[in-house]
Each structure stands twice: as C-alpha cells, then as structure tokens.
Design a protein around this motif. Structure first.
Motif, PDB file in Angstrom:
ATOM      1  N   TYR A  29     -12.238 -21.969  -0.634  1.00 37.03           N
ATOM      2  CA  TYR A  29     -12.976 -20.729  -0.893  1.00 37.03           C
ATOM      3  C   TYR A  29     -12.553 -20.075  -2.212  1.00 37.03           C
ATOM      4  CZ  TYR A  29     -15.450 -16.399   0.104  1.00 37.03           C
ATOM      5  OH  TYR A  29     -16.303 -15.324   0.047  1.00 37.03           O
ATOM      6  N   ILE A  30     -11.285 -20.287  -2.622  1.00 36.18           N
ATOM      7  CA  ILE A  30     -10.818 -19.735  -3.901  1.00 36.18           C
ATOM      8  C   ILE A  30     -11.555 -20.416  -5.054  1.00 36.18           C
ATOM      9  CG2 ILE A  30      -8.817 -19.469  -5.423  1.00 36.18           C
ATOM     10  CD1 ILE A  30      -7.081 -19.115  -2.987  1.00 36.18           C
ATOM     11  N   GLN A  31     -11.819 -21.721  -4.920  1.00 32.83           N
ATOM     12  CA  GLN A  31     -12.585 -22.443  -5.959  1.00 32.83           C
ATOM     13  C   GLN A  31     -14.034 -21.955  -5.956  1.00 32.83           C
ATOM     14  OE1 GLN A  31     -10.041 -24.011  -7.182  1.00 32.83           O
ATOM     15  NE2 GLN A  31      -9.024 -23.791  -5.200  1.00 32.83           N
ATOM     16  N   PHE A  32     -14.571 -21.711  -4.761  1.00 27.38           N
ATOM     17  CA  PHE A  32     -15.958 -21.237  -4.651  1.00 27.38           C
ATOM     18  C   PHE A  32     -16.140 -19.925  -5.418  1.00 27.38           C
ATOM     19  CE2 PHE A  32     -19.046 -18.520  -2.410  1.00 27.38           C
ATOM     20  CZ  PHE A  32     -20.203 -19.286  -2.559  1.00 27.38           C
ATOM     21  N   LEU A  33     -15.151 -19.020  -5.302  1.00 25.35           N
ATOM     22  CA  LEU A  33     -15.241 -17.737  -6.008  1.00 25.35           C
ATOM     23  C   LEU A  33     -14.896 -17.880  -7.490  1.00 25.35           C
ATOM     24  CD1 LEU A  33     -13.451 -15.372  -3.453  1.00 25.35           C
ATOM     25  CD2 LEU A  33     -15.890 -15.367  -3.968  1.00 25.35           C
ATOM     26  N   GLY A  34     -14.252 -18.983  -7.861  1.00 25.98           N
ATOM     27  CA  GLY A  34     -13.832 -19.198  -9.252  1.00 25.98           C
ATOM     28  C   GLY A  34     -12.570 -18.429  -9.617  1.00 25.98           C
TER      29      GLY A  34
ATOM     30  N   GLY B  32     -32.803   0.616  11.258  1.00 21.20           N
ATOM     31  CA  GLY B  32     -31.362   0.890  11.225  1.00 21.20           C
ATOM     32  C   GLY B  32     -30.544  -0.240  11.807  1.00 21.20           C
ATOM     33  N   THR B  33     -31.159  -1.403  11.984  1.00 20.59           N
ATOM     34  CA  THR B  33     -30.422  -2.571  12.474  1.00 20.59           C
ATOM     35  C   THR B  33     -30.785  -3.804  11.639  1.00 20.59           C
ATOM     36  OG1 THR B  33     -32.134  -3.196  14.033  1.00 20.59           O
ATOM     37  CG2 THR B  33     -30.384  -1.762  14.878  1.00 20.59           C
ATOM     38  N   ALA B  34     -29.882  -4.759  11.562  1.00 21.36           N
ATOM     39  CA  ALA B  34     -30.149  -5.999  10.826  1.00 21.36           C
ATOM     40  C   ALA B  34     -29.366  -7.148  11.446  1.00 21.36           C
ATOM     41  CB  ALA B  34     -29.772  -5.842   9.361  1.00 21.36           C
ATOM     42  N   GLU B  35     -29.933  -8.351  11.339  1.00 19.56           N
ATOM     43  CA  GLU B  35     -29.245  -9.564  11.810  1.00 19.56           C
ATOM     44  C   GLU B  35     -29.333 -10.621  10.727  1.00 19.56           C
ATOM     45  OE1 GLU B  35     -30.892  -9.170  16.259  1.00 19.56           O
ATOM     46  OE2 GLU B  35     -30.074 -11.154  15.786  1.00 19.56           O
ATOM     47  N   MET B  36     -28.212 -11.289  10.477  1.00 21.91           N
ATOM     48  CA  MET B  36     -28.173 -12.322   9.437  1.00 21.91           C
ATOM     49  C   MET B  36     -27.398 -13.535   9.907  1.00 21.91           C
ATOM     50  SD  MET B  36     -27.349 -10.180   6.047  1.00 21.91           S
ATOM     51  CE  MET B  36     -28.506  -8.996   5.425  1.00 21.91           C
ATOM     52  N   LEU B  37     -27.664 -14.657   9.242  1.00 24.04           N
ATOM     53  CA  LEU B  37     -26.991 -15.912   9.568  1.00 24.04           C
ATOM     54  C   LEU B  37     -26.267 -16.447   8.342  1.00 24.04           C
ATOM     55  CD1 LEU B  37     -29.849 -17.901  11.383  1.00 24.04           C
ATOM     56  CD2 LEU B  37     -28.014 -16.579  12.450  1.00 24.04           C
ATOM     57  N   MET B  38     -25.150 -17.116   8.565  1.00 24.19           N
ATOM     58  CA  MET B  38     -24.485 -17.840   7.485  1.00 24.19           C
ATOM     59  C   MET B  38     -24.006 -19.182   8.036  1.00 24.19           C
ATOM     60  SD  MET B  38     -21.374 -16.648   4.971  1.00 24.19           S
ATOM     61  CE  MET B  38     -20.075 -16.807   6.187  1.00 24.19           C
ATOM     62  N   GLN B  39     -24.566 -20.252   7.465  1.00 25.18           N
ATOM     63  CA  GLN B  39     -24.211 -21.579   7.957  1.00 25.18           C
ATOM     64  C   GLN B  39     -22.811 -21.979   7.504  1.00 25.18           C
ATOM     65  OE1 GLN B  39     -27.566 -23.917   6.671  1.00 25.18           O
ATOM     66  NE2 GLN B  39     -28.224 -24.161   8.796  1.00 25.18           N
ATOM     67  N   TYR B  40     -22.174 -22.805   8.307  1.00 28.02           N
ATOM     68  CA  TYR B  40     -20.854 -23.327   7.947  1.00 28.02           C
ATOM     69  C   TYR B  40     -20.968 -24.161   6.674  1.00 28.02           C
ATOM     70  CZ  TYR B  40     -16.353 -25.685   8.344  1.00 28.02           C
ATOM     71  OH  TYR B  40     -15.084 -26.155   8.104  1.00 28.02           O
ATOM     72  N   ASP B  41     -20.004 -23.992   5.785  1.00 35.72           N
ATOM     73  CA  ASP B  41     -20.011 -24.731   4.529  1.00 35.72           C
ATOM     74  C   ASP B  41     -18.554 -25.031   4.163  1.00 35.72           C
ATOM     75  OD1 ASP B  41     -20.047 -25.398   1.713  1.00 35.72           O
ATOM     76  OD2 ASP B  41     -22.033 -24.477   1.600  1.00 35.72           O
ATOM     77  N   LYS B  42     -18.291 -26.296   3.821  1.00 33.38           N
ATOM     78  CA  LYS B  42     -16.912 -26.697   3.504  1.00 33.38           C
ATOM     79  C   LYS B  42     -16.330 -25.905   2.335  1.00 33.38           C
ATOM     80  CE  LYS B  42     -16.539 -31.375   5.266  1.00 33.38           C
ATOM     81  NZ  LYS B  42     -16.847 -32.777   4.987  1.00 33.38           N
ATOM     82  N   ARG B  43     -17.214 -25.429   1.438  1.00 36.44           N
ATOM     83  CA  ARG B  43     -16.733 -24.670   0.275  1.00 36.44           C
ATOM     84  C   ARG B  43     -16.149 -23.317   0.672  1.00 36.44           C
ATOM     85  NH1 ARG B  43     -21.794 -23.877  -3.133  1.00 36.44           N
ATOM     86  NH2 ARG B  43     -22.566 -23.546  -1.030  1.00 36.44           N
ATOM     87  N   PHE B  44     -16.438 -22.861   1.897  1.00 39.52           N
ATOM     88  CA  PHE B  44     -15.961 -21.537   2.328  1.00 39.52           C
ATOM     89  C   PHE B  44     -14.640 -21.623   3.098  1.00 39.52           C
ATOM     90  CE2 PHE B  44     -20.756 -20.418   2.949  1.00 39.52           C
ATOM     91  CZ  PHE B  44     -20.950 -20.549   1.583  1.00 39.52           C
ATOM     92  N   ILE B  45     -14.071 -22.824   3.212  1.00 40.45           N
ATOM     93  CA  ILE B  45     -12.855 -23.000   4.004  1.00 40.45           C
ATOM     94  C   ILE B  45     -11.691 -22.197   3.408  1.00 40.45           C
ATOM     95  CG2 ILE B  45     -11.067 -24.682   4.691  1.00 40.45           C
ATOM     96  CD1 ILE B  45     -13.325 -26.715   5.103  1.00 40.45           C
ATOM     97  N   GLY B  46     -10.968 -21.503   4.294  1.00 40.28           N
ATOM     98  CA  GLY B  46      -9.814 -20.717   3.868  1.00 40.28           C
ATOM     99  C   GLY B  46      -8.516 -21.316   4.335  1.00 40.28           C
ATOM    100  N   ASP B  47      -8.576 -22.123   5.378  1.00 36.86           N
ATOM    101  CA  ASP B  47      -7.373 -22.783   5.887  1.00 36.86           C
ATOM    102  C   ASP B  47      -7.629 -24.287   5.971  1.00 36.86           C
ATOM    103  OD1 ASP B  47      -5.165 -23.734   7.203  1.00 36.86           O
ATOM    104  OD2 ASP B  47      -5.081 -22.104   8.667  1.00 36.86           O
TER     105      ASP B  47
END
Lengths: 168, 140
Positions: A29-34, B32-47
């Motif tokens: 994620y750090i790379q994604f944000l740059g 006054g309400t909203a719903e959103m989706l975000m698909q899993y993506d390997k680029r978003f991995i934090g651990d």
C-alpha cells in the motif's frame, strides 16, 4: 583493553538505508500511494509526492482526505516499526534480507486512528513526521503531523493507537 | 428513483480521482445515507504476512462514504470537507473479500454535519471498522 574502532560511516549508512528500504518495500500500500521515507540518523520524514490519483476534489484541486489519512497512517506505522527494529538493525542481529522476506518483522496493527484536517491539501508534495509517545509491550500511541510548503502550516494531524506484534 | 440531486452527487463522487484509483463503487445513495464498495486488491495490502489490506485504504473508503452521505442530505447545499474523522479498526478485513461501507449523516447544522459509518466484509455480524466524524456544511 582498546576500544574497537567505530564502523566506517558508509557501512553504517548502507545497513540502515537497506533496512529502511526493505521495511518500506514490504508493504504494497505504501508503493500504491507513492510514499517514500528520508532518514537522518534514526529520524524519518515521510514524503508523498503529488500525483493526480491523490486528488479528492478536482475543482480546487485538493488532496483526498482519505489519501491524507492513509499517508499519516503509513507514516505512523513505519515510525513505530522502525523504532522497534532500530536496536536489532544496529546490533545487527537482523539483516535487510530477513526484513524483506517478511518472516521476522511483524507490522503493528492499528486499533484506532483519528485525523484532524486543518487545511486543504494542495496539489503539492506532502511531508509527515511521526512521534511515538508511548510504546509498551502490547500497545503504542503515536502522534503524526503533515505539512506541505511550510512546516509551520500543518495540513493535518492524527493520533493512532496500535497493537504491538508478539515478539518473535 | 434517484433524485436529481443524488444523481449529481453520484456523478461528482464517481469523478474523484482518488476514489477511482481505489476502485470505489457506488452502491446506493439515499437521503443523508450512502453505500459504497471497494474490491480487494493486492496493491492495498498493509501486512504482507497475512494479505490484510492497509487501514489507510479502509479509512479512505469510509471518508468517501461519509462525504457522500453529507452531500446527499436534503439540507446540505454545495460541497463538503472533512473536519475530523476517527476510525476504529475492530478486526482485520478478510483477504479477497469486497469491503462495503454504509454511512449516515445523522445530524446537520448550519456549519457542521455529523456522520457515522461502518465497514463490513462478507461477515455482516462483525464490522471490520466503524467511523465517526464531523464535516463542513455548505452555506446556503
């Protein structure tokens, strides 16, 4: 007994920079944000170079609040991991390769993160520094602030609490 | 039927570059309400050890969803901006699962809108994260 000669400066710098790079590169994620990190001794400065995909309001344009929060959070997580690894990097009982493989280093988990948005994020590079206010065996509290052109004009600040990884 | 105002809110939100970069999709927009989706993506991995996405990505989803809830409120005019937002991470989001965020703007004054939100994965019973925040309201 003679004191051992201090290590050559290049050796020390190379080891610290390699350890930092390995830590930062292990988190996609750090790379994604740059986001990149500058190091002076053990002090880190996070840098988020401006790019279009960070925009949240195309009209102004302004940085997305979520991008600013994510920048603050990765700065806090890296500061906390870095502070925890420092002794081992200096000993050195841990090598950059071991950090890179991800096996030995555990990333602290965020418990909560609270962001104050103080000014609009301009379409410029942003900088952040985090301070570990308390780091215990299980929990840590970290403060982090971000600025752009002027260090005295903070654009956002945050406090986060983190669950420390079990010692390996 | 979506109102004209909500159609504008949707168009505005879908044009936001950072929301596009995160692949955030509109599910529903109410009053006054909203719903959103975000698909899993390997680029978003934090651990990297577990493949769990980074808290920052969850934060961005919740912030977007809260902003949309404010914009969709009948008394809100003009644009909004986050004053503060706090996210509590209750548990790691399950890898590979799509995250859903639901936000509600539960109070609005002349200058401030108060919002709460929740992020869920496939397990509806246990939230991944909750958020509470204050947003700027547009002057009429």
């Amino acid at each position: 007994m003679l004191k051992p000669r201090p290590e050559p400066v290049q050796v020390v710098k190379q080891r610290r920079d390699a350890a930092l790079a390995a830590l930062v590169e292990s988190i996609p994620y750090i790379q994604f944000l740059g986001v990149r990190f500058d190091r002076r001794g053990d002090e880190l400065t996070a840098i988020m170079p401006f790019c279009d995909q960070l925009i949240g309001n195309p009209g102004l344009p302004a940085l997305h609040g979520g991008a600013i929060a994510a920048f603050l959070e990765v700065s806090a997580v890296i500061e906390l991991s870095w502070a925890g690894l420092w002794k081992e990097i200096e000993s050195p009982t841990i090598t950059p390769d071991q950090i890179k493989s991800g096996g030995l280093v555990s990333i602290p988990k965020t418990i909560d993160f609270s962001v104050d948005y103080l000014r609009t994020g301009l379409p410029r590079d942003a900088y952040a520094r985090a301070r570990v206010n308390r780091s215990g065996r299980r929990y840590a509290s970290v403060f982090v602030e971000a600025w752009q052109d002027n260090k005295s004009r903070i654009i956002a600040q945050a406090t986060g609490h983190f669950l420390m990884p079990e010692p390996h | 039927m979506e109102s004209d105002k909500n159609r504008l809110v949707r168009q505005f939100m879908e044009a936001i570059p950072h929301a596009q970069a995160l692949g955030i999709l509109f599910e529903n927009i109410g009053s006054g309400t909203a719903e959103m989706l975000m698909q899993y993506d390997k680029r978003f991995i934090g651990d990297p050890k577990t493949g769990v996405i980074h808290g920052g990505a969850v934060f961005a989803l919740l912030d977007s969803c809260c902003g949309a809830a404010v914009l969709s409120h009948p008394e809100q005019k003009g644009l909004t901006a986050t004053i503060d937002l706090r996210v509590d991470y209750m548990r790691p989001a399950s890898p590979l699962q799509t995250l859903r965020a639901r936000a509600q703007c539960y109070n609005i004054t002349r200058s401030v809108a108060f919002v709460s939100a929740v992020a869920l994965d496939d397990n509806d019973d246990k939230p991944v994260a909750t958020a509470t925040g204050a947003f700027v309201t547009g002057k009429s």
